[in-house]
Write an enzyme that holds these catalytic residues in place. Structure first.
Site, PDB file in Angstrom:
ATOM      1  N   VAL A 167      47.091  33.715  43.694  1.00 24.20           N
ATOM      2  CA  VAL A 167      46.522  34.752  44.505  1.00 24.20           C
ATOM      3  C   VAL A 167      47.483  35.235  45.755  1.00 24.20           C
ATOM      4  CG1 VAL A 167      44.572  35.391  46.175  1.00 24.20           C
ATOM      5  CG2 VAL A 167      44.253  34.153  44.132  1.00 24.20           C
ATOM      6  N   ILE A 168      47.738  34.116  46.571  1.00 26.80           N
ATOM      7  CA  ILE A 168      48.594  34.315  47.721  1.00 26.80           C
ATOM      8  C   ILE A 168      49.922  34.937  47.594  1.00 26.80           C
ATOM      9  CG2 ILE A 168      49.732  33.239  49.731  1.00 26.80           C
ATOM     10  CD1 ILE A 168      47.257  31.452  49.621  1.00 26.80           C
ATOM     11  N   VAL A 227      52.533  27.362  46.403  1.00 23.98           N
ATOM     12  CA  VAL A 227      52.111  26.672  44.956  1.00 23.98           C
ATOM     13  C   VAL A 227      50.593  25.938  45.124  1.00 23.98           C
ATOM     14  CG1 VAL A 227      54.586  26.122  44.459  1.00 23.98           C
ATOM     15  CG2 VAL A 227      53.258  24.638  45.931  1.00 23.98           C
ATOM     16  N   GLY A 228      50.029  26.459  46.204  1.00 25.24           N
ATOM     17  CA  GLY A 228      48.553  25.891  46.105  1.00 25.24           C
ATOM     18  C   GLY A 228      48.432  25.064  47.473  1.00 25.24           C
ATOM     19  N   ASP A 251      37.043  24.482  51.826  1.00 23.05           N
ATOM     20  CA  ASP A 251      38.203  24.157  51.257  1.00 23.05           C
ATOM     21  C   ASP A 251      38.566  22.681  51.181  1.00 23.05           C
ATOM     22  OD1 ASP A 251      38.522  26.858  50.922  1.00 23.05           O
ATOM     23  OD2 ASP A 251      40.770  26.856  52.088  1.00 23.05           O
ATOM     24  N   HIS A 311      26.904  59.973  39.709  1.00 29.98           N
ATOM     25  CA  HIS A 311      28.267  60.455  39.094  1.00 29.98           C
ATOM     26  C   HIS A 311      28.598  61.418  40.164  1.00 29.98           C
ATOM     27  CE1 HIS A 311      30.831  62.348  36.308  1.00 29.98           C
ATOM     28  NE2 HIS A 311      30.470  63.605  36.832  1.00 29.98           N
TER      29      HIS A 311
END
Ligand SMILES: Cc1cc2nc3c(=O)[nH]c(=O)nc-3n(C[C@H](O)[C@H](O)[C@H](O)COP(=O)(O)OP(=O)(O)OC[C@H]3O[C@@H](n4cnc5c(N)ncnc54)[C@H](O)[C@@H]3O)c2cc1C
Length: 477
Positions: A194-195, A280-281, A322, A454
């Site tokens: 993602v980064i 890379v993470g 995290d 629409h």
């Protein structure tokens, strides 16, 4: 007399996990402290909001938007009959705008703490046995606190490659790549996650030659295979050079250049760039967090060990975001923060991991919720699929945003929606139709029977849901 202060809850970390947990706990009547170590760019002041606000979600989206505007001006507007000559990008001004946005929200979180009577400490917090927490204040003042409950929300930091140490100038991580002082002529990126894709897009749109080296043979292996294929084709059209199955073995700074050696599986290759982003993470940030005897355990991969409810196994000690298992996403961290605060208050706090949406803010955007076809095949779950391309959606054509599609996956027998996968304009917003439907245990039939306005992009979701039972109107089934 002891000068130890006691709180109902101490939160260590003021990112989207920690600050949200602190606010929710305060709403529930707890006396809360939140310790955060992040220092602002302008003079090391308190900068609540963690990675997400300071060097992650928000600043990256600010730069993505600036670069998108520039790219549209230089590449997209001509088709609308709009011409502009001599378009230039002032990188200093673009970065200053990003910094103003960050600062605005740092102040916003501080104001929310004040309004909710959360006590903020600016420094490093360490958990000791017995829910004692020491604070090493950035202002030189230390404190000792105790609490009935502690939430660890220390977040994550970039993984560094041993042969490519971050120098903040030539070899950078997510922090340095947000603060370049000029558009690099050649930008190398290690890691097509993602980064890497988002920041590669930013600098690529502004004119850098971007080469992304990815060790895995598959592009975006976690995403739906059709979505990944379509996205890869679009990124290549935009000029992003994405090389799969390439393992980097060495990086050397030589003068103003960075020389990267990698193997493409057949032979050693070299890439010379002016700046290199290593993405890379990320790994859990636990340095200095746990004193000996805290009792909190780490997993083999260095994450804080927790159960399904974010409890560490140590009485009254929780961990979220995290620094624990699960996707490294801001909204996942916040939901865990709310759930833990509610559990502490005796409420049934809960996070449904199956309905956590994923988004990549490239152009086209990529988003999904629930299972991919590959996961369902592996699990032996029978399913049916409906897809619909944005090229057949009036609004998408009117917007010149025809690249992309929506895929709805439903259980073959029950019709219950098991996943939704999208690639295209604004799918970061559209994915929530799938999130809500799945959260309410909805079926493809439910989505198909909902009247969609629409002309909108969300008609692609409607048509994909209809297509699950081969009754899409605006394509041959
Ligand atoms: C470039 C980039 C872009 C991203 N974009 C997105 C996106 O678009 N959407 C999305 O959902 N996610 C995105 N993420 C991921 C997102 O930023 C994280 O998932 C999120 O910030 C995790 O929140 P957290 O609260 O767990 O930790 P963090 O946000 O990392 O916050 C942890 C805080 O704790 C502090 N801390 C650590 N240890 C201590 C200690 N011992 N004492 C005191 N304080 C401490 C840290 O300084 C930090 O301020 C992005 C990440 C990056 C790097």
């Amino acid at each position: 007399m002891s000068d130890t202060q006691h709180f109902d809850l101490i939160v260590i970390g003021g990112g989207p996990g920690g600050y949200v947990a602190a606010i929710r706990a305060a709403q529930l009547g707890m006396k809360v402290a939140c310790i955060d170590a992040f220092k602002s760019k302008d003079g090391g002041k308190p900068a609540l909001g963690g990675t997400c606000l300071n060097v992650g979600c928000i600043p990256s989206k600010a730069l993505l938007d600036s670069s998108r505007q520039f790219h549209n001006l230089t590449h997209g507007f001509a088709d609308h009959g709009i011409s502009a000559s001599d378009a230039k990008i002032d990188v200093g001004r673009m970065v200053a705008r990003k910094d103003r946005i960050v600062k605005q929200f740092n102040g916003g979180v501080a104001a929310l703490f004040k309004a909710n009577k959360v006590t903020a400490f600016h420094g490093v917090g360490t958990l000791h046995a017995g829910r004692k927490v020491s604070v090493k204040g950035h202002d030189g003042k230390d404190a000792t606190l105790t609490a009935t409950n502690v939430i660890l929300a220390s977040g994550s930091v970039s993984i560094e490659l041993p042969f490519a140490k971050f120098d903040g100038k030539r070899i950078v991580d997510n922090v340095g790549v947000l603060d370049f002082d000029a558009v690099p002529r050649r930008l190398g990126v290690i890691g097509a996650g993602v980064i890497g894709l988002e920041m590669g897009s930013v600098w690529g749109r502004l004119g850098a030659e971007v080469t992304i080296l990815e060790a895995l043979p598959d592009f975006l292996a976690a995403a739906d295979a059709d979505v990944a294929k379509l996205a890869l084709r679009e990124f290549k059209k935009q000029g992003l050079e994405i090389k799969l199955g390439c393992k980097v073995s060495n990086v050397e700074v030589k003068g103003d250049e960075v020389h990267v050696t990698y193997s493409d599986g057949k032979a050693d290759q070299s890439l010379v760039v002016d700046r290199l982003l290593v993405s890379v993470g990320r790994r859990a940030a636990t340095a200095g967090l746990l004193a000996e005897g805290s009792g909190v355990k780490l997993t083999q991969r260095g994450f804080i060990e927790v159960d399904d409810h974010c409890h560490t196994g140590v009485d009254g000690v929780w961990a979220i975001g995290d620094c624990v298992r699960g996707p490294m996403l801001a909204h996942k961290a916040s939901e865990e923060g709310i759930a833990v605060a509610e559990r502490i208050a005796g409420l049934p706090g809960h996070v449904d991991f199956n309905t956590v949406p994923w988004v990549i803010y490239t152009e086209p955007e990529i988003a999904w919720v629930g299972k991919t076809e590959r996961e369902l095949k592996d699990a032996g779950v029978p399913y049916k699929v409906g897809t619909f391309p944005f090229a057949a959606i009036g609004r998408a054509v009117a917007m010149n945003e025809t690249a992309g599609m929506v895929k709805v996956i439903a259980h073959a027998d029950t019709d219950r929606i098991l996943g939704m996968h999208l690639v295209g304009a604004n799918v970061s917003e559209l994915v929530h139709e799938g999130v809500v439907a799945m959260e309410f245990k909805g079926s493809a039939e439910d989505l198909a029977r909902i009247c969609h306005a629409h002309p909108t992009l969300s008609e692609a979701v409607h048509e994909a849901a209809l297509a699950v039972d081969k009754r899409a109107i605006h394509k041959a089934n």
